[in-house]
Design a protein around this motif. Sequence first.
Motif, short mmCIF file in Angstrom:
data_model
loop_
_atom_site.label_atom_id
_atom_site.label_comp_id
_atom_site.label_asym_id
_atom_site.label_seq_id
_atom_site.Cartn_x
_atom_site.Cartn_y
_atom_site.Cartn_z
N THR A 90 1.47 -1.02 0.04
CA THR A 90 -0.18 0.19 -0.02
C THR A 90 0.78 1.02 0.10
O THR A 90 1.40 0.91 1.22
CB THR A 90 -0.66 -0.30 1.43
N ALA A 91 1.00 1.75 -0.81
CA ALA A 91 1.18 3.53 -1.17
C ALA A 91 0.43 3.78 -2.15
O ALA A 91 -0.17 3.26 -3.07
CB ALA A 91 2.80 2.83 -1.26
N VAL A 92 1.11 5.55 -2.36
CA VAL A 92 1.29 5.90 -3.53
C VAL A 92 1.91 5.13 -4.10
O VAL A 92 3.03 5.71 -4.25
CB VAL A 92 1.32 7.38 -3.05
N TYR A 93 1.58 5.04 -5.94
CA TYR A 93 3.14 5.20 -6.93
C TYR A 93 3.57 5.81 -7.38
O TYR A 93 1.68 6.69 -8.17
CB TYR A 93 2.49 3.28 -7.21
N TYR A 94 4.41 6.14 -8.07
CA TYR A 94 4.63 7.29 -8.89
C TYR A 94 5.76 6.78 -10.12
O TYR A 94 6.40 6.17 -10.04
CB TYR A 94 5.24 8.65 -7.93
N CYS A 95 5.22 7.81 -11.17
CA CYS A 95 6.06 7.43 -12.56
C CYS A 95 7.07 7.75 -12.75
O CYS A 95 6.77 9.70 -12.15
CB CYS A 95 4.89 7.11 -13.49
N ASN A 96 7.64 7.74 -13.02
CA ASN A 96 9.79 8.39 -13.50
C ASN A 96 9.63 8.15 -14.63
O ASN A 96 10.06 7.42 -15.81
CB ASN A 96 10.63 8.37 -12.77
N PHE A 97 10.05 9.38 -15.47
CA PHE A 97 11.32 9.46 -16.27
C PHE A 97 12.14 10.42 -17.04
O PHE A 97 12.32 11.39 -15.87
CB PHE A 97 9.40 10.55 -17.65
N ARG A 98 13.39 9.39 -16.88
CA ARG A 98 14.86 10.18 -17.25
C ARG A 98 15.27 10.42 -18.48
O ARG A 98 15.26 9.27 -19.23
CB ARG A 98 15.62 9.65 -16.15
N SER A 99 16.06 11.31 -19.19
CA SER A 99 16.90 11.67 -20.15
C SER A 99 17.83 12.13 -19.72
O SER A 99 18.09 13.20 -18.77
CB SER A 99 15.78 11.96 -21.00
N SER A 100 18.45 12.55 -20.69
CA SER A 100 19.60 13.94 -20.99
C SER A 100 18.48 15.28 -20.71
O SER A 100 19.28 15.77 -20.68
CB SER A 100 19.82 14.26 -22.41
N LEU A 101 17.60 15.50 -21.02
CA LEU A 101 16.71 16.75 -20.73
C LEU A 101 15.91 17.05 -19.20
O LEU A 101 16.30 17.69 -18.98
CB LEU A 101 15.41 16.85 -22.06
#
Length: 115
Positions: A90-101
Amino acid sequence: QVQLVESGGGLVQAGGSLRLSCAASGSVLRVNNMGWYRQAPGKDRELVASITSGGSTNYADSLEGRFTISRDNAKNTVYLQMNILKPEDTAVYYCNFRSSLGNVWGQGTQVTVSS
């Protein structure tokens, strides 16, 4: 700039399954890393799983093989299949996006597992 739209959270009984989705749009570079983090009440945000645009994956050791991350590069979408869910998931799930920007976070989606 990249925008993330998450979906798939909800309430499930222990032992059940959920699938989270996160779609990226905007300035999505072809080389990137997408992942899922979670934050339970009173705890720090922690990595759940990540996947590179080449398909390499990384998982938190605590998952014991219950979760699977995948992605569809044509749709710029990452998925998290969660099986045999436990109340401690049980938690808040966060999407993450990483790039050179840079590094972008989604708004979060609540996952609640009842015992």
